[in-house]
Motif scaffolding. Sequence first.
Motif, short mmCIF file in Angstrom:
data_model
loop_
_atom_site.label_atom_id
_atom_site.label_comp_id
_atom_site.label_asym_id
_atom_site.label_seq_id
_atom_site.Cartn_x
_atom_site.Cartn_y
_atom_site.Cartn_z
N GLU A 23 0.88 -1.33 0.04
CA GLU A 23 0.13 0.09 -0.02
C GLU A 23 0.79 1.43 -0.07
OE1 GLU A 23 -0.72 0.50 4.91
OE2 GLU A 23 -2.23 -0.44 3.54
N ASP A 24 2.06 1.28 0.35
CA ASP A 24 3.00 2.32 0.31
C ASP A 24 3.61 2.65 -0.85
OD1 ASP A 24 2.67 2.56 3.40
OD2 ASP A 24 4.35 1.12 3.42
N VAL A 31 8.17 3.42 -3.05
CA VAL A 31 7.39 3.97 -2.12
C VAL A 31 7.03 5.63 -2.86
CG1 VAL A 31 7.60 5.39 0.06
CG2 VAL A 31 8.67 3.24 -0.27
N TYR A 32 5.60 5.67 -2.74
CA TYR A 32 5.09 7.24 -3.12
C TYR A 32 5.71 8.22 -2.36
CZ TYR A 32 1.46 10.46 -4.53
OH TYR A 32 0.78 11.43 -4.99
N ASN A 35 4.21 9.09 1.18
CA ASN A 35 4.28 8.16 2.24
C ASN A 35 5.47 8.53 3.14
OD1 ASN A 35 1.85 7.25 1.38
ND2 ASN A 35 2.72 5.66 0.13
N TYR A 36 6.68 9.00 2.54
CA TYR A 36 7.79 9.39 3.53
C TYR A 36 7.15 10.31 4.59
CZ TYR A 36 10.77 7.42 -0.02
OH TYR A 36 11.34 6.47 -0.90
N LYS A 38 4.32 10.44 5.90
CA LYS A 38 3.37 9.48 6.77
C LYS A 38 4.62 8.82 7.81
CE LYS A 38 -0.64 8.71 3.81
NZ LYS A 38 -1.26 7.65 3.16
#
Length: 147
Positions: A23-24, A31-32, A35-36, A38
Amino acid sequence: MTLTALKPQAQPAHRFPIRVYYEDTDAGGIVYYANYLKFAERARTEMLREAGFHHTAMMQGEGIVLAVRRCAAEYMKPAKLDDMLDVETQVTGLGAATIDLDQSIRRGPDELCRVTVTIACVGRDGRPVRLPAPLRHVLSTDTSDKK
């Protein structure tokens, strides 16, 4: 006396492990970028929780919340699906109502992303309020022997 931010005494960086889940990531398994942020938020929350400051208790008790005022991210290398990451968080300054932090997201020795963030303490009315003295104390002193 000037109104410059206080520099906390040197303390060890807080470390928080995070596994990269499907999901990340984007369709390529990378990694999108958002998201970092998050990951950094989770690490800050756990740093405060381990120091005895839970967001829910601060909201219900003191009527305060900690909100991101400023954030900057620098991306160096991509994280990928199933990577095991560490988020290192270091308090770098305290103002009357703010906390400055540097966060580094790493995979082993490689720094993937660096986040600098300023957190503001705000009251129920949304206006800035002073950091509670116990929180200020914990963030400004060496806590390495308090576990």
